[in-house]
Write a protein that holds these residues in place. Structure first.
Motif, PDB file in Angstrom:
ATOM      1  N   GLU A 169     -87.668 -48.129 -45.166  1.00 31.21           N
ATOM      2  CA  GLU A 169     -87.997 -46.761 -45.566  1.00 31.21           C
ATOM      3  C   GLU A 169     -86.752 -45.869 -45.466  1.00 31.21           C
ATOM      4  OE1 GLU A 169     -91.181 -45.769 -42.950  1.00 31.21           O
ATOM      5  OE2 GLU A 169     -92.715 -46.839 -44.122  1.00 31.21           O
ATOM      6  N   ARG A 170     -86.003 -46.020 -44.365  1.00 37.41           N
ATOM      7  CA  ARG A 170     -84.764 -45.261 -44.191  1.00 37.41           C
ATOM      8  C   ARG A 170     -83.748 -45.633 -45.277  1.00 37.41           C
ATOM      9  NH1 ARG A 170     -82.675 -46.715 -38.429  1.00 37.41           N
ATOM     10  NH2 ARG A 170     -81.181 -45.037 -38.842  1.00 37.41           N
ATOM     11  N   ALA A 171     -83.631 -46.939 -45.515  1.00 42.41           N
ATOM     12  CA  ALA A 171     -82.660 -47.416 -46.496  1.00 42.41           C
ATOM     13  C   ALA A 171     -83.023 -46.954 -47.902  1.00 42.41           C
ATOM     14  CB  ALA A 171     -82.591 -48.942 -46.443  1.00 42.41           C
ATOM     15  N   THR A 172     -84.314 -46.922 -48.212  1.00 41.52           N
ATOM     16  CA  THR A 172     -84.762 -46.487 -49.540  1.00 41.52           C
ATOM     17  C   THR A 172     -84.396 -45.027 -49.789  1.00 41.52           C
ATOM     18  OG1 THR A 172     -86.580 -48.086 -49.541  1.00 41.52           O
ATOM     19  CG2 THR A 172     -86.765 -46.203 -51.040  1.00 41.52           C
ATOM     20  N   LYS A 173     -84.643 -44.175 -48.797  1.00 40.09           N
ATOM     21  CA  LYS A 173     -84.287 -42.764 -48.934  1.00 40.09           C
ATOM     22  C   LYS A 173     -82.788 -42.595 -49.144  1.00 40.09           C
ATOM     23  CE  LYS A 173     -88.144 -41.014 -46.133  1.00 40.09           C
ATOM     24  NZ  LYS A 173     -88.533 -40.360 -44.857  1.00 40.09           N
ATOM     25  N   MET A 174     -82.029 -43.377 -48.394  1.00 45.56           N
ATOM     26  CA  MET A 174     -80.572 -43.261 -48.511  1.00 45.56           C
ATOM     27  C   MET A 174     -80.086 -43.780 -49.858  1.00 45.56           C
ATOM     28  SD  MET A 174     -77.776 -44.398 -45.709  1.00 45.56           S
ATOM     29  CE  MET A 174     -78.434 -43.124 -44.625  1.00 45.56           C
ATOM     30  N   ALA A 175     -80.670 -44.896 -50.309  1.00 48.72           N
ATOM     31  CA  ALA A 175     -80.261 -45.474 -51.590  1.00 48.72           C
ATOM     32  C   ALA A 175     -80.587 -44.536 -52.748  1.00 48.72           C
ATOM     33  CB  ALA A 175     -80.949 -46.817 -51.797  1.00 48.72           C
ATOM     34  N   GLU A 176     -81.671 -43.791 -52.623  1.00 44.62           N
ATOM     35  CA  GLU A 176     -82.021 -42.809 -53.654  1.00 44.62           C
ATOM     36  C   GLU A 176     -80.969 -41.702 -53.730  1.00 44.62           C
ATOM     37  OE1 GLU A 176     -85.904 -41.688 -52.414  1.00 44.62           O
ATOM     38  OE2 GLU A 176     -86.909 -43.350 -53.452  1.00 44.62           O
ATOM     39  N   GLN A 177     -80.353 -41.410 -52.587  1.00 44.42           N
ATOM     40  CA  GLN A 177     -79.305 -40.383 -52.557  1.00 44.42           C
ATOM     41  C   GLN A 177     -77.972 -40.914 -53.079  1.00 44.42           C
ATOM     42  OE1 GLN A 177     -79.202 -39.129 -48.471  1.00 44.42           O
ATOM     43  NE2 GLN A 177     -81.182 -38.082 -48.553  1.00 44.42           N
ATOM     44  N   THR A 178     -77.648 -42.167 -52.715  1.00 42.65           N
ATOM     45  CA  THR A 178     -76.351 -42.734 -53.098  1.00 42.65           C
ATOM     46  C   THR A 178     -76.367 -43.362 -54.477  1.00 42.65           C
ATOM     47  OG1 THR A 178     -76.841 -44.904 -52.126  1.00 42.65           O
ATOM     48  CG2 THR A 178     -75.848 -43.247 -50.674  1.00 42.65           C
ATOM     49  N   GLY A 179     -77.572 -43.690 -54.961  1.00 39.15           N
ATOM     50  CA  GLY A 179     -77.666 -44.386 -56.237  1.00 39.15           C
ATOM     51  C   GLY A 179     -77.409 -45.877 -56.106  1.00 39.15           C
ATOM     52  N   GLY A 180     -77.455 -46.389 -54.873  1.00 40.76           N
ATOM     53  CA  GLY A 180     -77.207 -47.805 -54.639  1.00 40.76           C
ATOM     54  C   GLY A 180     -78.476 -48.622 -54.501  1.00 40.76           C
ATOM     55  N   GLY A 181     -78.300 -49.878 -54.082  1.00 45.17           N
ATOM     56  CA  GLY A 181     -79.419 -50.789 -53.873  1.00 45.17           C
ATOM     57  C   GLY A 181     -79.483 -51.250 -52.430  1.00 45.17           C
ATOM     58  N   ILE A 182     -80.426 -52.145 -52.140  1.00 48.91           N
ATOM     59  CA  ILE A 182     -80.645 -52.604 -50.768  1.00 48.91           C
ATOM     60  C   ILE A 182     -80.568 -54.122 -50.705  1.00 48.91           C
ATOM     61  CG2 ILE A 182     -82.276 -52.661 -48.839  1.00 48.91           C
ATOM     62  CD1 ILE A 182     -83.532 -50.098 -49.986  1.00 48.91           C
ATOM     63  N   LEU A 183     -79.826 -54.631 -49.713  1.00 41.64           N
ATOM     64  CA  LEU A 183     -79.754 -56.061 -49.423  1.00 41.64           C
ATOM     65  C   LEU A 183     -80.345 -56.313 -48.043  1.00 41.64           C
ATOM     66  CD1 LEU A 183     -78.710 -58.954 -50.127  1.00 41.64           C
ATOM     67  CD2 LEU A 183     -76.603 -58.337 -48.898  1.00 41.64           C
ATOM     68  N   VAL A 184     -81.367 -57.169 -47.972  1.00 40.66           N
ATOM     69  CA  VAL A 184     -81.948 -57.593 -46.693  1.00 40.66           C
ATOM     70  C   VAL A 184     -81.415 -58.979 -46.365  1.00 40.66           C
ATOM     71  CG1 VAL A 184     -84.074 -58.215 -45.473  1.00 40.66           C
ATOM     72  CG2 VAL A 184     -84.027 -56.199 -46.954  1.00 40.66           C
ATOM     73  N   ILE A 185     -81.015 -59.176 -45.103  1.00 41.74           N
ATOM     74  CA  ILE A 185     -80.441 -60.457 -44.679  1.00 41.74           C
ATOM     75  C   ILE A 185     -81.207 -60.997 -43.472  1.00 41.74           C
ATOM     76  CG2 ILE A 185     -78.360 -61.699 -44.000  1.00 41.74           C
ATOM     77  CD1 ILE A 185     -76.716 -59.355 -45.050  1.00 41.74           C
ATOM     78  N   SER A 186     -81.609 -62.253 -43.560  1.00 37.59           N
ATOM     79  CA  SER A 186     -82.218 -62.949 -42.428  1.00 37.59           C
ATOM     80  C   SER A 186     -81.671 -64.368 -42.377  1.00 37.59           C
ATOM     81  CB  SER A 186     -83.741 -62.990 -42.560  1.00 37.59           C
ATOM     82  OG  SER A 186     -84.335 -63.746 -41.508  1.00 37.59           O
ATOM     83  N   GLU A 187     -81.850 -65.004 -41.272  1.00 34.23           N
ATOM     84  CA  GLU A 187     -81.571 -66.427 -41.180  1.00 34.23           C
ATOM     85  C   GLU A 187     -82.849 -67.204 -41.425  1.00 34.23           C
ATOM     86  OE1 GLU A 187     -78.899 -67.872 -38.085  1.00 34.23           O
ATOM     87  OE2 GLU A 187     -78.590 -65.800 -37.455  1.00 34.23           O
ATOM     88  N   GLY A 188     -82.710 -68.406 -41.967  1.00 33.08           N
ATOM     89  CA  GLY A 188     -83.874 -69.269 -42.122  1.00 33.08           C
ATOM     90  C   GLY A 188     -84.327 -69.772 -40.769  1.00 33.08           C
ATOM     91  N   VAL A 189     -83.358 -70.160 -39.945  1.00 31.46           N
ATOM     92  CA  VAL A 189     -83.591 -70.548 -38.552  1.00 31.46           C
ATOM     93  C   VAL A 189     -82.517 -69.883 -37.711  1.00 31.46           C
ATOM     94  CG1 VAL A 189     -83.584 -72.444 -36.877  1.00 31.46           C
ATOM     95  CG2 VAL A 189     -84.643 -72.778 -39.124  1.00 31.46           C
ATOM     96  N   PHE A 190     -82.934 -69.177 -36.678  1.00 30.40           N
ATOM     97  CA  PHE A 190     -81.974 -68.550 -35.774  1.00 30.40           C
ATOM     98  C   PHE A 190     -81.504 -69.614 -34.781  1.00 30.40           C
ATOM     99  CE2 PHE A 190     -84.204 -65.088 -37.687  1.00 30.40           C
ATOM    100  CZ  PHE A 190     -83.240 -64.097 -37.821  1.00 30.40           C
ATOM    101  N   GLY A 191     -80.204 -69.908 -34.869  1.00 28.83           N
ATOM    102  CA  GLY A 191     -79.672 -71.082 -34.200  1.00 28.83           C
ATOM    103  C   GLY A 191     -79.679 -71.061 -32.692  1.00 28.83           C
ATOM    104  N   MET A 192     -79.813 -69.891 -32.064  1.00 33.34           N
ATOM    105  CA  MET A 192     -79.822 -69.849 -30.611  1.00 33.34           C
ATOM    106  C   MET A 192     -81.233 -70.080 -30.071  1.00 33.34           C
ATOM    107  SD  MET A 192     -77.568 -69.613 -28.243  1.00 33.34           S
ATOM    108  CE  MET A 192     -76.218 -68.858 -29.152  1.00 33.34           C
TER     109      MET A 192
END
Length: 419
Positions: A169-192
């Motif tokens: 939600e925070r990123a969406t508001k900011m992207a609307e201001q900057t005109g940019g997009g959003i990248l979400v990053i996760s790991e498939g398996v967290f190695g620790m």
């Protein structure tokens, strides 16, 4: 003005300050012999639970044969130069096509190293107006990739979908201001911790938010899913992962990595990944070797079956004996104990010297103070005998930890390491 190196002389860092006590034994240890379930450490045979050779391919006779033949034919240098200039071959293309098909994507592109590859992928995907939202427990390579980003970034609590939604939600508001997009990053398996990323729940948020999804599946590739195509396949959302990354350094027992996704996305990345445009191509020995390893992943399901036989025996055995292995949903097997860093050092020395068990030790600042994490990596080369011997050893060291033996020994351990 200060000398640039003044801070180095005064502060070695949270891990470096232990170097005089730990180096050569607890960190930078030297395992010797052929990669296997049992190797040599300081002249003694130990059961090795610290080798990322999930499917047992590192010393497999077929793999060794192909690696040797490729080295004889091509040497260790060929091809010379970056892929864009002089380091491109038919075999690189062949491997890319086979990897893409294996992970159910239109296209794939080889990376000469996983760490720099994922960093460069993040760097190429986002510009200064874009926003990154990533799991706070992401691997160091992801964190370093995010640091390259000139725009805004937000972390969400580990595997916490509600926290992710708030940050989107925070990123969406900011992207609307900057005109940019959003990248979400996760790991498939967290190695620790061994937990799978909540990929299915993250993908479901695409119905509400406009973002693209990058998954680092280093530990899931080859070990999870019906065919071994990873955590996305395991959770039924592989098609919804926009950019899929995996390394050869785990299940493939080699060096290198790849990214996969829609053809147009991969075409863009291969012309914009600085770590690949300006670095030497993956050597032919590694490329040919990866083709063989991938063939074995596809045609020898018994490799993964043997792996999971050991994983299930180890994890169920630990749980039945009352050990805390957290919420692992993968091969990665953490064992959580309570104790100080000196106690952890005494415990690990006891495990290695008196019980013949070699596993990695993780302490503060990687995990909270007062906790000891023994991180175990089961492989297809381990045996049920290895598992039983290890379980008995863990029973013994837990008793000694609880009765204060390691607290008393810790001073002696520190002294023996030069303090």
């Amino acid at each position: 003005m200060k000398d640039l190196f003044e801070k180095i002389y005064k502060d070695k860092g949270p891990l470096g300050k232990w170097a005089s006590q730990a180096e050569g034994y607890f960190v930078f240890p030297k395992l010797e012999g052929q990669i296997s379930n049992r190797m040599k450490f300081q002249g003694k045979e130990v059961i090795t639970w610290s080798i990322n050779d999930y499917l047992g391919l590192a010393n497999h006779t077929e793999v060794r044969k192909v690696d040797a033949e490729a080295a004889k034919e091509y040497g260790s240098a060929y091809p010379m130069g970056a892929r864009m200039m002089s380091g491109h071959t038919d075999l690189h293309e062949k491997l890319q096509k086979e990897l893409a098909a294996f992970v159910n994507k239109e296209a794939a592109y080889l990376l000469n190293f996983g760490y720099q590859g994922i960093m460069s992928t993040i760097d190429a995907l986002v510009g200064k107006d874009d926003i990154i939202v990533y799991d706070v427990d992401a691997h160091a390579c992801i964190i370093d990739g995010v640091r390259l980003h000139m725009g805004k970034r937000f972390t969400y609590k580990h595997n916490d979908v509600e926290s992710l939604e708030k940050n989107l939600e925070r990123a969406t508001k900011m992207a609307e201001q900057t005109g940019g997009g959003i990248l979400v990053i996760s790991e498939g398996v967290f190695g620790m911790r061994g937990e799978q990323g909540r990929l299915k729940e993250i993908v479901a948020l695409k119905k509400k938010f406009n973002f693209r999804f990058l998954v680092d599946d280093a530990h899931g590739f080859g070990t999870l899913g019906k065919t071994g195509a990873g955590a996305g396949e395991e959770q039924g959302v592989q098609d919804d992962i926009d950019v899929y990354f995996a390394t050869f350094a785990k299940s493939m027992a080699s060096t290198g990595a790849f990214i996969a996704g829609d053809q147009e996305i991969i075409d863009y990345l291969k012309y914009n990944l600085r770590s690949q445009m300006f670095a030497k191509s993956l050597q032919m020995v590694l490329t040919v070797g990866a083709l063989k390893r991938l063939e074995m992943l596809k045609t020898m399901p018994e490799l993964k079956e043997n792996l999971w036989k050991i994983v299930n025996a180890l994890q169920s055995g630990l749980k039945s004996r009352g050990f805390d292995i957290g919420t692992t949903q993968s091969c990665v097997t953490p064992v959580y104990l309570k104790g100080s860093i000196p106690e952890a050092m005494a415990l690990v020395r006891d495990l290695r010297e008196n019980y013949g068990i070699f596993c990695s030790i993780v302490v503060y600042p990687v995990i909270p103070k007062g906790l000891i994490l023994l991180r175990m990596i089961p492989t297809a080369t381990h045996t049920l005998e290895d598992v039983e011997q290890t379980l008995d050893a863990f029973d013994a060291i837990r008793e000694r930890l609880d009765n204060g033996t390691y607290k008393r020994l810790s001073a002696a351990v520190m002294a023996s390491m030069g303090e």
